[in-house]
Design a protein around this motif. Sequence first.
Motif, PDB file in Angstrom:
ATOM      1  N   LEU A 167       0.856  -1.173   0.000  1.00 26.16           N
ATOM      2  CA  LEU A 167       0.000   0.000   0.000  1.00 26.16           C
ATOM      3  C   LEU A 167       0.896   1.226   0.000  1.00 26.16           C
ATOM      4  CD1 LEU A 167      -3.009   0.958   0.252  1.00 26.16           C
ATOM      5  CD2 LEU A 167      -2.490   1.314   2.684  1.00 26.16           C
ATOM      6  N   GLY A 168       0.920   1.914  -1.127  1.00 27.15           N
ATOM      7  CA  GLY A 168       1.675   3.147  -1.231  1.00 27.15           C
ATOM      8  C   GLY A 168       0.786   4.323  -0.842  1.00 27.15           C
ATOM      9  N   VAL A 169       1.278   5.174   0.044  1.00 26.26           N
ATOM     10  CA  VAL A 169       0.487   6.282   0.556  1.00 26.26           C
ATOM     11  C   VAL A 169       1.226   7.589   0.289  1.00 26.26           C
ATOM     12  CG1 VAL A 169      -0.513   7.327   2.634  1.00 26.26           C
ATOM     13  CG2 VAL A 169      -0.492   4.826   2.370  1.00 26.26           C
ATOM     14  N   ASN A 170       0.533   8.548  -0.302  1.00 30.05           N
ATOM     15  CA  ASN A 170       1.083   9.891  -0.413  1.00 30.05           C
ATOM     16  C   ASN A 170       1.275  10.405   1.017  1.00 30.05           C
ATOM     17  OD1 ASN A 170       1.206  12.808  -0.513  1.00 30.05           O
ATOM     18  ND2 ASN A 170       0.487  12.697  -2.624  1.00 30.05           N
ATOM     19  N   SER A 171       2.516  10.611   1.416  1.00 31.87           N
ATOM     20  CA  SER A 171       2.789  10.899   2.823  1.00 31.87           C
ATOM     21  C   SER A 171       2.178  12.216   3.278  1.00 31.87           C
ATOM     22  CB  SER A 171       4.294  10.879   3.090  1.00 31.87           C
ATOM     23  OG  SER A 171       4.942  11.897   2.368  1.00 31.87           O
ATOM     24  N   ARG A 172       2.015  13.141   2.362  1.00 34.67           N
ATOM     25  CA  ARG A 172       1.375  14.414   2.737  1.00 34.67           C
ATOM     26  C   ARG A 172      -0.058  14.155   3.181  1.00 34.67           C
ATOM     27  NH1 ARG A 172       1.470  18.771  -1.867  1.00 34.67           N
ATOM     28  NH2 ARG A 172       0.250  17.112  -2.842  1.00 34.67           N
ATOM     29  N   TRP A 173      -0.757  13.296   2.441  1.00 34.68           N
ATOM     30  CA  TRP A 173      -2.120  12.930   2.848  1.00 34.68           C
ATOM     31  C   TRP A 173      -2.087  12.104   4.130  1.00 34.68           C
ATOM     32  CZ3 TRP A 173      -4.438   8.165   3.620  1.00 34.68           C
ATOM     33  CH2 TRP A 173      -5.813   8.191   3.875  1.00 34.68           C
ATOM     34  N   GLY A 174      -1.174  11.134   4.216  1.00 32.92           N
ATOM     35  CA  GLY A 174      -1.107  10.284   5.399  1.00 32.92           C
ATOM     36  C   GLY A 174      -0.828  11.072   6.662  1.00 32.92           C
ATOM     37  N   ASP A 175       0.070  12.051   6.562  1.00 34.71           N
ATOM     38  CA  ASP A 175       0.403  12.871   7.726  1.00 34.71           C
ATOM     39  C   ASP A 175      -0.785  13.722   8.191  1.00 34.71           C
ATOM     40  OD1 ASP A 175       2.968  11.886   7.703  1.00 34.71           O
ATOM     41  OD2 ASP A 175       3.843  13.643   6.707  1.00 34.71           O
ATOM     42  N   SER A 176      -1.590  14.153   7.233  1.00 34.57           N
ATOM     43  CA  SER A 176      -2.699  15.044   7.580  1.00 34.57           C
ATOM     44  C   SER A 176      -4.012  14.312   7.840  1.00 34.57           C
ATOM     45  CB  SER A 176      -2.903  16.084   6.464  1.00 34.57           C
ATOM     46  OG  SER A 176      -3.188  15.454   5.234  1.00 34.57           O
ATOM     47  N   HIS A 177      -4.051  13.000   7.562  1.00 31.09           N
ATOM     48  CA  HIS A 177      -5.274  12.213   7.778  1.00 31.09           C
ATOM     49  C   HIS A 177      -4.940  10.906   8.520  1.00 31.09           C
ATOM     50  CE1 HIS A 177      -6.307  14.866   4.393  1.00 31.09           C
ATOM     51  NE2 HIS A 177      -7.565  14.754   4.802  1.00 31.09           N
ATOM     52  N   PRO A 178      -4.350  11.007   9.707  1.00 31.71           N
ATOM     53  CA  PRO A 178      -3.941   9.786  10.407  1.00 31.71           C
ATOM     54  C   PRO A 178      -5.102   8.865  10.768  1.00 31.71           C
ATOM     55  CG  PRO A 178      -3.797  11.691  11.863  1.00 31.71           C
ATOM     56  CD  PRO A 178      -4.039  12.224  10.483  1.00 31.71           C
ATOM     57  N   ASP A 179      -6.251   9.421  11.115  1.00 30.78           N
ATOM     58  CA  ASP A 179      -7.386   8.575  11.481  1.00 30.78           C
ATOM     59  C   ASP A 179      -7.913   7.803  10.271  1.00 30.78           C
ATOM     60  OD1 ASP A 179      -7.176   9.506  14.064  1.00 30.78           O
ATOM     61  OD2 ASP A 179      -8.803  10.968  13.872  1.00 30.78           O
ATOM     62  N   ALA A 180      -7.931   8.458   9.121  1.00 29.37           N
ATOM     63  CA  ALA A 180      -8.388   7.780   7.904  1.00 29.37           C
ATOM     64  C   ALA A 180      -7.439   6.651   7.538  1.00 29.37           C
ATOM     65  CB  ALA A 180      -8.484   8.788   6.757  1.00 29.37           C
ATOM     66  N   LEU A 181      -6.145   6.879   7.679  1.00 23.33           N
ATOM     67  CA  LEU A 181      -5.171   5.838   7.355  1.00 23.33           C
ATOM     68  C   LEU A 181      -5.316   4.655   8.307  1.00 23.33           C
ATOM     69  CD1 LEU A 181      -2.853   4.844   5.649  1.00 23.33           C
ATOM     70  CD2 LEU A 181      -1.280   6.185   7.073  1.00 23.33           C
ATOM     71  N   VAL A 182      -5.501   4.923   9.589  1.00 23.49           N
ATOM     72  CA  VAL A 182      -5.719   3.840  10.555  1.00 23.49           C
ATOM     73  C   VAL A 182      -6.942   3.020  10.171  1.00 23.49           C
ATOM     74  CG1 VAL A 182      -6.466   3.374  12.931  1.00 23.49           C
ATOM     75  CG2 VAL A 182      -4.523   4.871  12.518  1.00 23.49           C
ATOM     76  N   ALA A 183      -8.025   3.689   9.830  1.00 25.56           N
ATOM     77  CA  ALA A 183      -9.254   2.989   9.458  1.00 25.56           C
ATOM     78  C   ALA A 183      -9.039   2.122   8.220  1.00 25.56           C
ATOM     79  CB  ALA A 183     -10.369   3.997   9.214  1.00 25.56           C
ATOM     80  N   LEU A 184      -8.319   2.646   7.235  1.00 23.80           N
ATOM     81  CA  LEU A 184      -8.063   1.874   6.025  1.00 23.80           C
ATOM     82  C   LEU A 184      -7.210   0.646   6.323  1.00 23.80           C
ATOM     83  CD1 LEU A 184      -8.251   1.513   2.959  1.00 23.80           C
ATOM     84  CD2 LEU A 184      -6.222   2.975   2.750  1.00 23.80           C
ATOM     85  N   LEU A 185      -6.168   0.800   7.133  1.00 24.06           N
ATOM     86  CA  LEU A 185      -5.314  -0.336   7.458  1.00 24.06           C
ATOM     87  C   LEU A 185      -6.096  -1.426   8.187  1.00 24.06           C
ATOM     88  CD1 LEU A 185      -1.928   1.305   8.541  1.00 24.06           C
ATOM     89  CD2 LEU A 185      -2.690   0.583   6.275  1.00 24.06           C
ATOM     90  N   ARG A 186      -6.984  -1.040   9.060  1.00 25.99           N
ATOM     91  CA  ARG A 186      -7.810  -2.034   9.748  1.00 25.99           C
ATOM     92  C   ARG A 186      -8.723  -2.764   8.768  1.00 25.99           C
ATOM     93  NH1 ARG A 186      -9.393   1.537  15.188  1.00 25.99           N
ATOM     94  NH2 ARG A 186      -7.292   1.389  16.149  1.00 25.99           N
ATOM     95  N   ALA A 187      -9.307  -2.022   7.834  1.00 27.73           N
ATOM     96  CA  ALA A 187     -10.169  -2.652   6.820  1.00 27.73           C
ATOM     97  C   ALA A 187      -9.376  -3.638   5.970  1.00 27.73           C
ATOM     98  CB  ALA A 187     -10.802  -1.571   5.944  1.00 27.73           C
ATOM     99  N   LEU A 188      -8.173  -3.245   5.565  1.00 26.26           N
ATOM    100  CA  LEU A 188      -7.355  -4.122   4.721  1.00 26.26           C
ATOM    101  C   LEU A 188      -6.887  -5.346   5.496  1.00 26.26           C
ATOM    102  CD1 LEU A 188      -5.265  -1.443   2.810  1.00 26.26           C
ATOM    103  CD2 LEU A 188      -7.134  -2.843   1.904  1.00 26.26           C
ATOM    104  N   TYR A 189      -6.568  -5.184   6.764  1.00 26.13           N
ATOM    105  CA  TYR A 189      -6.172  -6.331   7.571  1.00 26.13           C
ATOM    106  C   TYR A 189      -7.324  -7.331   7.668  1.00 26.13           C
ATOM    107  CZ  TYR A 189      -4.458  -9.194  11.376  1.00 26.13           C
ATOM    108  OH  TYR A 189      -4.054 -10.266  12.138  1.00 26.13           O
ATOM    109  N   ASN A 190      -8.528  -6.851   7.926  1.00 30.15           N
ATOM    110  CA  ASN A 190      -9.676  -7.754   7.992  1.00 30.15           C
ATOM    111  C   ASN A 190      -9.947  -8.405   6.636  1.00 30.15           C
ATOM    112  OD1 ASN A 190     -10.163  -7.398  10.747  1.00 30.15           O
ATOM    113  ND2 ASN A 190     -11.385  -5.549  10.395  1.00 30.15           N
TER     114      ASN A 190
END
Length: 404
Positions: free
Chosen positions: A219-242
């Motif tokens: 999963l490649g993440v634009n770090s500018r978006w990842g840094d500014s949307h940490p909760d969204a990234l956490v939610a996505l990682l949990r969805a992908l893990y499941n």
Amino acid sequence: MRNRHDITAGFVPLLDSALLVVAKEKGFAEAQEVALTLVRERSWATIRDRLAVGHFEVAHILAPMPIACNFGLMAPAPRMIVPMALGLGGNAVTVSGALWREMADDGAADALDARSSGAALKKVISQRAGDRLRFGIVHPYSGHNYELRYWLSGSGIDPDREIEIVTLPPQDMGDALRSGLIDGYCAGEPWNTFGVLKRGAHLATVKAAIWKSSPEKVLGVNSRWGDSHPDALVALLRALYNASLWCADPANHEELALLLSGPAYINSPAEWLRPSVTGVLKVGRTATQTVSDFFVPHAKAATFPWKSHALWFYTQMVRWGHVDHTAAHQNVAGNTYRPDIYRNALKALGVAMPAASSKVEGALRVETPVGSSGTMTLGPDGFFDGNLFDPDCVDAYIAAQKQA
């Protein structure tokens, strides 16, 4: 009530887009309040470009490509992080029927053994008197390129002088093989199976034989978006893990093949996907081999972004002249993969995670229970030539490759 997160992800139609597809289609993204939009693209260059300009927040991407972006080897390119892998394995080296017959005459067999197939290919090349074979890869900064080169060089073949390597989209490989434009290719599924079923090709070996338990897409993440949307990234990682848990269940394999085959995703017959999903591979016109670890979506910490994986890819970038070896470059490569973000996202789920962020690649010869935050088995993770990669000894590893 949790906030809803709108995330657009780019993907190339391949087997290892499975976690993103399943996260969307089976409701795992929705359960995490993620409105996940998936956009299919034909090329990795387009994936990179659309990440750079903000059309995508995240993407299914080649494991070395975010490192190359962070080195500035491509433009335009965003600064990227990799907080999750999207599985282990999933590709193969496929050759034309004509080349396989030559290799078989020189000792290659249907077992997909990297060592014996490589030795047979070396004999074929030595008999060609300057008539170079041509192999296709999907991108210069791909696991396909680096693992193909590792296999060739470990078999005594100089990939820069004794063969020619060209870049093609994965979906074009089979047709290029049939037309004689290339003699073989390294690509993800279903394009190896397509080559065998529809283009008279033969599997020479698989990624799981060249480097066991190795990453292919991340999963490649634009770090500018990842840094500014940490909760969204956490939610996505949990969805992908499941989603990875769902993909790993054999009871879901038929549904997974059908889901991926749909017009919005790979848009190909399910019969092209069943072999890689189940590990029962069609090797040639009549031969079949079972490779239980051909594609691993969950087991063996398959979604963990090991820094040692990133650093191995870095050593190959150095080996093949893509970047100079410096302490700064090594630091950039190692810090592209972010196990800290992975751990932070998944700790609330109580999942088993490695205690370390790196490991000696090739040290585990058999499946081995390891200490972690829960029950976990890793390995085997060996290279076909028996060599080890110690991420604490990068200088020595690079020096040894120069002498090889």
